[in-house]
Design a protein around this motif. Structure first.
Motif, PDB file in Angstrom:
ATOM      1  N   PRO A   1      85.008  29.319  22.805  1.00 42.38           N
ATOM      2  CA  PRO A   1      85.657  30.720  23.369  1.00 42.38           C
ATOM      3  C   PRO A   1      85.735  30.711  24.852  1.00 42.38           C
ATOM      4  O   PRO A   1      84.713  30.203  25.425  1.00 42.38           O
ATOM      5  CB  PRO A   1      84.850  31.809  22.849  1.00 42.38           C
ATOM      6  N   GLY A   2      86.833  31.113  25.426  1.00 45.81           N
ATOM      7  CA  GLY A   2      87.019  30.986  26.718  1.00 45.81           C
ATOM      8  C   GLY A   2      87.443  29.783  27.216  1.00 45.81           C
ATOM      9  O   GLY A   2      87.983  29.611  28.506  1.00 45.81           O
ATOM     10  N   GLN A   3      87.616  28.628  26.582  1.00 48.24           N
ATOM     11  CA  GLN A   3      88.238  27.401  26.895  1.00 48.24           C
ATOM     12  C   GLN A   3      89.547  27.529  27.235  1.00 48.24           C
ATOM     13  O   GLN A   3      90.328  28.304  26.455  1.00 48.24           O
ATOM     14  CB  GLN A   3      87.626  26.171  26.380  1.00 48.24           C
ATOM     15  N   PHE A   4      90.488  26.443  27.768  1.00 44.81           N
ATOM     16  CA  PHE A   4      91.736  26.222  28.016  1.00 44.81           C
ATOM     17  C   PHE A   4      92.268  24.846  27.756  1.00 44.81           C
ATOM     18  O   PHE A   4      91.563  24.160  28.014  1.00 44.81           O
ATOM     19  CB  PHE A   4      92.198  26.892  29.451  1.00 44.81           C
ATOM     20  N   CYS A   5      93.559  24.727  27.469  1.00 45.06           N
ATOM     21  CA  CYS A   5      94.130  23.508  27.449  1.00 45.06           C
ATOM     22  C   CYS A   5      95.325  23.504  28.516  1.00 45.06           C
ATOM     23  O   CYS A   5      96.000  24.665  29.002  1.00 45.06           O
ATOM     24  CB  CYS A   5      94.497  23.476  26.157  1.00 45.06           C
ATOM     25  N   TYR A   6      95.693  22.263  28.839  1.00 42.24           N
ATOM     26  CA  TYR A   6      97.023  22.224  29.645  1.00 42.24           C
ATOM     27  C   TYR A   6      98.087  21.663  28.734  1.00 42.24           C
ATOM     28  O   TYR A   6      97.908  20.761  27.789  1.00 42.24           O
ATOM     29  CB  TYR A   6      96.858  20.997  30.685  1.00 42.24           C
ATOM     30  N   LEU A   7      99.203  22.504  28.864  1.00 39.35           N
ATOM     31  CA  LEU A   7     100.319  22.195  28.058  1.00 39.35           C
ATOM     32  C   LEU A   7     101.568  21.738  28.991  1.00 39.35           C
ATOM     33  O   LEU A   7     101.642  21.536  30.022  1.00 39.35           O
ATOM     34  CB  LEU A   7     100.983  23.490  27.658  1.00 39.35           C
ATOM     35  N   ARG A   8     102.284  20.502  28.283  1.00 35.91           N
ATOM     36  CA  ARG A   8     103.351  19.942  28.873  1.00 35.91           C
ATOM     37  C   ARG A   8     104.440  20.027  28.051  1.00 35.91           C
ATOM     38  O   ARG A   8     104.356  20.070  26.740  1.00 35.91           O
ATOM     39  CB  ARG A   8     102.986  18.536  29.075  1.00 35.91           C
ATOM     40  N   LEU A   9     105.627  20.182  28.381  1.00 37.71           N
ATOM     41  CA  LEU A   9     106.822  20.326  27.812  1.00 37.71           C
ATOM     42  C   LEU A   9     107.465  19.074  27.366  1.00 37.71           C
ATOM     43  O   LEU A   9     108.267  18.559  26.412  1.00 37.71           O
ATOM     44  CB  LEU A   9     108.085  21.015  28.227  1.00 37.71           C
ATOM     45  N   GLY A  10     106.863  17.898  28.154  1.00 39.60           N
ATOM     46  CA  GLY A  10     107.241  16.470  27.595  1.00 39.60           C
ATOM     47  C   GLY A  10     106.184  15.529  28.378  1.00 39.60           C
ATOM     48  O   GLY A  10     105.454  15.835  29.268  1.00 39.60           O
ATOM     49  N   PRO A  11     106.217  14.252  28.111  1.00 40.14           N
ATOM     50  CA  PRO A  11     105.091  13.405  28.879  1.00 40.14           C
ATOM     51  C   PRO A  11     105.283  13.313  30.198  1.00 40.14           C
ATOM     52  O   PRO A  11     104.429  12.740  30.715  1.00 40.14           O
ATOM     53  CB  PRO A  11     105.455  12.054  28.019  1.00 40.14           C
ATOM     54  N   LEU A  12     106.506  13.384  30.793  1.00 40.48           N
ATOM     55  CA  LEU A  12     106.646  13.389  32.170  1.00 40.48           C
ATOM     56  C   LEU A  12     106.522  14.731  33.114  1.00 40.48           C
ATOM     57  O   LEU A  12     106.598  14.763  34.110  1.00 40.48           O
ATOM     58  CB  LEU A  12     107.726  12.432  32.714  1.00 40.48           C
ATOM     59  N   SER A  13     106.514  15.733  32.439  1.00 36.31           N
ATOM     60  CA  SER A  13     106.542  17.132  33.034  1.00 36.31           C
ATOM     61  C   SER A  13     105.195  17.493  33.359  1.00 36.31           C
ATOM     62  O   SER A  13     103.948  16.812  33.052  1.00 36.31           O
ATOM     63  CB  SER A  13     106.997  18.168  32.150  1.00 36.31           C
ATOM     64  N   ARG A  14     105.160  18.558  34.383  1.00 29.82           N
ATOM     65  CA  ARG A  14     104.001  18.731  34.898  1.00 29.82           C
ATOM     66  C   ARG A  14     103.295  19.812  33.971  1.00 29.82           C
ATOM     67  O   ARG A  14     103.625  20.464  33.093  1.00 29.82           O
ATOM     68  CB  ARG A  14     104.347  19.804  36.224  1.00 29.82           C
ATOM     69  N   ALA A  15     101.822  19.576  33.886  1.00 33.20           N
ATOM     70  CA  ALA A  15     100.824  20.365  32.995  1.00 33.20           C
ATOM     71  C   ALA A  15     100.467  21.775  33.481  1.00 33.20           C
ATOM     72  O   ALA A  15     100.338  21.811  34.654  1.00 33.20           O
ATOM     73  CB  ALA A  15      99.844  19.502  32.682  1.00 33.20           C
ATOM     74  N   HIS A  16     100.497  22.770  32.621  1.00 35.29           N
ATOM     75  CA  HIS A  16     100.190  24.046  33.073  1.00 35.29           C
ATOM     76  C   HIS A  16      98.945  24.501  32.118  1.00 35.29           C
ATOM     77  O   HIS A  16      99.071  24.444  30.902  1.00 35.29           O
ATOM     78  CB  HIS A  16     101.194  24.750  32.847  1.00 35.29           C
ATOM     79  N   PRO A  17      97.931  24.947  32.620  1.00 31.20           N
ATOM     80  CA  PRO A  17      96.684  25.547  31.926  1.00 31.20           C
ATOM     81  C   PRO A  17      96.913  27.032  31.073  1.00 31.20           C
ATOM     82  O   PRO A  17      97.570  27.796  31.881  1.00 31.20           O
ATOM     83  CB  PRO A  17      95.542  25.616  32.946  1.00 31.20           C
ATOM     84  N   PHE A  18      96.588  27.119  30.050  1.00 26.20           N
ATOM     85  CA  PHE A  18      96.653  28.323  29.394  1.00 26.20           C
ATOM     86  C   PHE A  18      95.146  28.435  28.503  1.00 26.20           C
ATOM     87  O   PHE A  18      94.865  27.465  27.972  1.00 26.20           O
ATOM     88  CB  PHE A  18      97.562  28.452  28.510  1.00 26.20           C
ATOM     89  N   SER A  19      94.707  29.631  28.440  1.00 22.63           N
ATOM     90  CA  SER A  19      93.574  29.864  27.636  1.00 22.63           C
ATOM     91  C   SER A  19      93.966  29.903  25.956  1.00 22.63           C
ATOM     92  O   SER A  19      94.950  30.437  25.736  1.00 22.63           O
ATOM     93  CB  SER A  19      92.815  31.335  27.908  1.00 22.63           C
ATOM     94  N   VAL A  20      92.924  29.487  25.391  1.00 24.13           N
ATOM     95  CA  VAL A  20      93.110  29.399  23.836  1.00 24.13           C
ATOM     96  C   VAL A  20      92.702  30.835  23.586  1.00 24.13           C
ATOM     97  O   VAL A  20      91.607  31.108  23.579  1.00 24.13           O
ATOM     98  CB  VAL A  20      92.329  28.260  23.147  1.00 24.13           C
ATOM     99  N   VAL A  21      93.532  31.272  22.545  1.00 28.28           N
ATOM    100  CA  VAL A  21      93.063  32.684  22.114  1.00 28.28           C
ATOM    101  C   VAL A  21      92.661  32.530  20.780  1.00 28.28           C
ATOM    102  O   VAL A  21      92.234  33.777  19.956  1.00 28.28           O
ATOM    103  CB  VAL A  21      94.238  33.661  22.137  1.00 28.28           C
ATOM    104  N   GLY A  22      93.094  31.466  20.037  1.00 29.03           N
ATOM    105  CA  GLY A  22      92.349  31.326  18.623  1.00 29.03           C
ATOM    106  C   GLY A  22      92.681  29.904  18.322  1.00 29.03           C
ATOM    107  O   GLY A  22      93.612  29.186  18.615  1.00 29.03           O
ATOM    108  N   HIS A  23      92.056  29.629  17.126  1.00 24.36           N
ATOM    109  CA  HIS A  23      92.466  28.108  16.363  1.00 24.36           C
ATOM    110  C   HIS A  23      91.983  28.161  14.988  1.00 24.36           C
ATOM    111  O   HIS A  23      91.142  28.988  14.577  1.00 24.36           O
ATOM    112  CB  HIS A  23      91.271  26.942  17.260  1.00 24.36           C
ATOM    113  N   GLY A  24      92.665  27.168  14.288  1.00 25.65           N
ATOM    114  CA  GLY A  24      92.262  27.002  12.939  1.00 25.65           C
ATOM    115  C   GLY A  24      91.720  26.027  12.553  1.00 25.65           C
ATOM    116  O   GLY A  24      91.505  24.896  13.244  1.00 25.65           O
TER     117      GLY A  24
END
Length: 392
Positions: free
Chosen positions: A226-249
């Motif tokens: 809880p409270g951790q975040f991941c970096y998301l990219r739209l492609g392998p060469l795009s810039r990464a942006h951090p977003f908090s995880v609100v749930g996982h399965g």
């Protein structure tokens, strides 16, 4: 953090051993230059999250240390050429005169180019930070890589201590080799980051969308706390942006709630189920202290800053936990009904002051700063405060 501090001190020991060899201004200039180079080296290391996360999982402390090293590095990097100018009895033009006509002057000029790049980096990160757009600041920040490489090349070519002490020269080359490997690692990481497919998107409000991502193949990120975040990219060469995880399965799916607040989130909002994204993480320890024991925990969120608390409340809500969600418009009141149902009267409308409580504050930098300032004024100690912020 103790492990990281110990490793940093170990890397500095070879240079501390030179303190007894500084007999004149020239020697002092050389030692200061080596110290400044090491500070720059550590800045690059700490700026590579895949490496720094293995040394210290507290991302905010790493960022604070990165900035502190920037100040120390600035002092040492700027002091080095001034001492060299004094030692060589030169006028100020000596600092910027580029001469690549012969070997020694070329190595000296590498240092001068590095100085000019450092000044650009330092000015945009300090005096001009408020006037420079984030995108420009980030692009200028990338010069830290060639800058540090030039500093190592400069010292390797004309450094007095490096020329006199073979063991120190070998250590210097080892640091340079580690730097080269680190840069290569950072460039290659996006190519083998986890691939996830967008399987669902749900509109939580006019400005906030919830995205559910499922891993492709057998490679998947570890379950986030809880409270951790991941970096998301739209492609392998795009810039990464951090977003908090609100749930996982249990099947590896991850859920994020994202407010549309810029070009990247606008492109993310345009994706349809089936789109493939790259994911790096999870990172952070923001709410870890809220799960250690039954000590009162007060969660304070500004707008979309609620996201680090959602999974925490879902998994660890109890009588010791209360939550204040400050919103500027109804569009930001996401997860309100669910969190109110779980917390009951502990979902508060006013900031509660609880003796011995830990306070966790998340939101925009301005919101975090003003909230923490108010809490400090009301007697909440620094050791009780845990913060995280995001930039829209």
């Amino acid at each position: 953090m103790t492990r990281l501090t110990a490793v940093m001190l170990l890397t500095a020991l070879p240079f501390l051993a030179l303190l007894g060899r500084t007999d004149d201004v020239g020697d002092a200039a050389n030692l200061v230059g080596l110290g400044g180079a090491l500070a720059l080296w550590w800045q690059v290391v700490l700026g590579t999250r895949q490496i720094s996360e293995r040394l210290c999982r507290d991302r905010l402390r790493v960022v604070a240390l990165h900035r502190w090293l920037g100040g120390c590095g600035a002092f040492l990097v700027l002091l080095h050429p001034l001492l060299e100018t004094i030692a060589n009895r030169q006028d100020p033009t000596y600092l910027v005169l580029l001469d690549f006509s012969w070997v020694e002057s070329s190595y000296t000029s590498y240092g001068r180019v590095a100085l000019l790049l450092f000044l650009a980096l330092w000015l945009t990160s300090t005096l001009l930070r408020g006037a420079v757009r984030h995108r420009l600041w980030r692009h200028v920040h990338y010069v830290s890589y060639p800058l540090t490489g030039l500093v190592f090349l400069h010292a390797h070519g004309i450094g007095t201590f490096l020329a006199e002490l073979p063991w120190l020269r070998a250590y210097w080359l080892a640091l340079a080799g580690c730097l080269a490997l680190l840069v290569a690692w950072r460039l290659a990481v996006p190519l083998w980051s986890h691939r996830y497919r967008l399987v669902a998107r749900d509109r939580l409000s006019p400005t906030v969308t919830q995205y559910t991502l499922a891993p492709l193949g057998n490679r998947r990120a570890r379950h986030p706390a809880p409270g951790q975040f991941c970096y998301l990219r739209l492609g392998p060469l795009s810039r990464a942006h951090p977003f908090s995880v609100v749930g996982h399965g249990e099947d590896g799916t991850l859920t994020f709630a994202v407010k549309r607040a810029g070009p990247f989130t606008a492109r993310l909002d345009g994706l349809e189920p089936g789109a493939v994204l790259r994911l790096d993480g999870p990172y952070g320890r923001f709410t870890r202290q809220a799960r250690l024991d039954d000590r009162p925990a007060v969660l304070i969120a500004g707008g979309i800053g609620i996201t680090p608390f959602v999974d925490l409340v879902r998994r660890h809500a109890g009588p010791h936990m209360s939550l204040l969600h400050v919103v500027s418009s109804p569009a930001e009141a996401v997860f309100r009904d669910e969190l109110r149902d779980r917390l009951g009267p502990r979902y508060t409308e006013e900031r509660p002051l609880v003796p011995r409580a830990r306070y966790f504050v998340c939101g925009s930098p301005g919101f975090v700063e003003s909230t923490v300032g108010g809490l400090r004024a009301e007697g909440v100690g620094r050791d009780q405060l845990f913060t995280e912020h995001f930039d829209c």
